[in-house]
Design an enzyme around this catalytic site. Structure first.
Site, PDB file in Angstrom:
ATOM      1  NE  ARG A  44      57.342  66.684  55.290  1.00 21.02           N
ATOM      2  CZ  ARG A  44      56.337  66.774  56.895  1.00 21.02           C
ATOM      3  NH1 ARG A  44      55.597  65.812  56.014  1.00 21.02           N
ATOM      4  NH2 ARG A  44      56.476  67.885  57.503  1.00 21.02           N
ATOM      5  CG  HIS A  99      53.080  65.746  53.704  1.00 19.71           C
ATOM      6  ND1 HIS A  99      53.258  64.269  53.952  1.00 19.71           N
ATOM      7  CD2 HIS A  99      51.736  66.495  52.977  1.00 19.71           C
ATOM      8  CE1 HIS A  99      52.038  64.154  53.246  1.00 19.71           C
ATOM      9  NE2 HIS A  99      51.052  64.620  52.631  1.00 19.71           N
ATOM     10  CE1 TYR A 118      55.412  68.961  60.571  1.00 20.50           C
ATOM     11  CE2 TYR A 118      53.676  70.678  59.622  1.00 20.50           C
ATOM     12  CZ  TYR A 118      54.195  69.571  59.935  1.00 20.50           C
ATOM     13  OH  TYR A 118      54.439  68.757  58.633  1.00 20.50           O
TER      14      TYR A 118
END
Length: 386
Positions: free
Chosen positions: A280, A284, A293
């Site tokens: 990805r 998200h 992160y």
């Protein structure tokens, strides 16, 4: 004899060399037909045989879908959408698998399968009503063989397993003309009880369903290694059906693996699990900040494996497409994006009472009473400035 032996040994050695080029993750072979550098390689169990136009069409699909997706992100940033779930980086997994489906096959998506939706010839504006909050994102799932976007994580896997059981009961399996089902979900959903329960039902009832896991490495902010200590596709072993890991950034390999799995299901051979190993590239959703992160170096390493870039390189090396073709596709993608933007902004706001319209197919006295009460309440504000 010497020349004959050499002739027989040559192709075998060449094939062996190609197989060594198949990507590996740990000790697990991952099906790959296009390397990250756009080199065409072979695999002993999977292959594709396409015309030049079909190769070009796969590239066109991915470019247009990425452009529409980026427009979705831009619209959300400009306040035109409440939220947007991007597929950037996963175009090959979605286009490859979507184009491998037969017309009669049924799709159960998550909320990110914009590429698969494109392959089913659904107007790309359809999910934008959902993300804009002006409708429920509805389209005729029976006409397009594509179910509604599913927001509840993993729920669509159970829906797919149940539908596939029905396909078997209706006698629609056992031949190439039969119907198969595909359920999309992410690596995060693989930890959900719904997904694992659907594996049980599909296996026990030998249902014609393919579980397609897009392992994009992160379940929102949690990396996949915090959910699984072994490759996700190996979970199929515990449920009694086959699993395979494919390079999800390789549109050709994804097509080949999905087609074989759907043919397998359609002919009455039961379920299977595909793990499309991809990444990805963005957040998200537009409410997420992946810089909190993810290491930037990791993102750049995956950017070098970009599915569109590798397909373009393959087309160039094979003299299947040239610069004029690529420019024309970019221009077409921009036209699609501009048209989409104008239509999204023009979507009308629904009346507040419309929320009651489709609760029951044939109406309900209780819902009618609630609608009347709400309408009276809403009307009480007329002229008050609220």
């Amino acid at each position: 004899m010497v020349n004959g032996d050499q002739n027989r040994a040559g192709p075998k050695k060449k094939a062996t060399t190609r197989r060594k080029k198949a990507a590996k993750t740990g000790d697990t072979e991952m099906v790959q037909l296009l390397t990250a550098d756009g080199e065409r390689v072979t695999h002993p169990d999977y292959d594709v045989d396409m015309t030049d136009q079909q190769y070009r069409d796969l590239y066109r699909d991915m470019v247009i879908v990425r452009r529409l997706d980026s427009e979705g992100t831009a619209l959300q940033r400009q306040g035109q959408l409440g939220i947007w779930a991007s597929l950037q980086g996963q175009e090959a997994a979605q286009i490859g698998s979507g184009r491998a489906l037969a017309q009669q096959d049924m799709v159960f998506p998550t909320y990110r399968e914009h590429g698969v939706l494109w392959t089913r010839d659904i107007d790309p504006i359809m999910p934008f009503g959902l993300f804009r909050g002006v409708d429920l994102g509805g389209w005729d799932s029976r006409r397009y063989k594509f179910q509604m976007y599913t927001i509840v994580i993993g729920a669509q896997a159970l829906h797919a397993a149940g539908y596939a059981m029905g396909v078997t009961m209706d006698g629609k399996v056992g031949s190439n003309d039969g119907e198969a089902v595909i359920a999309y979900f992410g690596d995060g959903a693989s930890s959900q009880g719904d997904v694992n329960e659907s594996f049980v039902f599909a296996s026990v009832y030998n249902s014609p369903v393919v579980f397609f896991c897009q392992n994009n490495q992160y379940a929102i902010s949690e990396p996949v290694f915090r959910q699984a200590r072994s490759p996700l596709y190996k979970r199929a072993d515990g449920f009694g059906f086959p699993g395979v890991r494919v390079d999800g950034n390789d549109v050709l390999a994804t097509y080949a693996v999905t087609k074989q799995a759907m043919d397998h299901a359609r002919n009455g051979n039961g379920p299977s699990l595909i793990e499309a190993y991809t990444y990805r590239m963005g957040a998200h959703t537009t409410t997420d900040d992946p810089t909190r992160y993810r290491d930037p170096g990791e993102v750049e390493a995956w950017r070098a494996k970009d599915p569109i870039s590798r397909m373009r390189t393959f087309l160039e090396r094979s003299s299947i497409a040239d610069g004029d073709y690529f420019d024309s596709i970019d221009e077409e993608a921009n036209r699609h994006a501009l048209d989409l933007r104008e239509r999204v902004i023009a979507l009308p706001d629904p009346s507040p009472e419309a929320i009651f319209d489709h609760v029951y197919a044939e109406g309900s006295p209780l819902v009618d009473a609630e609608r009347a009460e709400f309408s009276a309440y809403h009307a009480s504000f007329e002229g008050s400035g609220h």
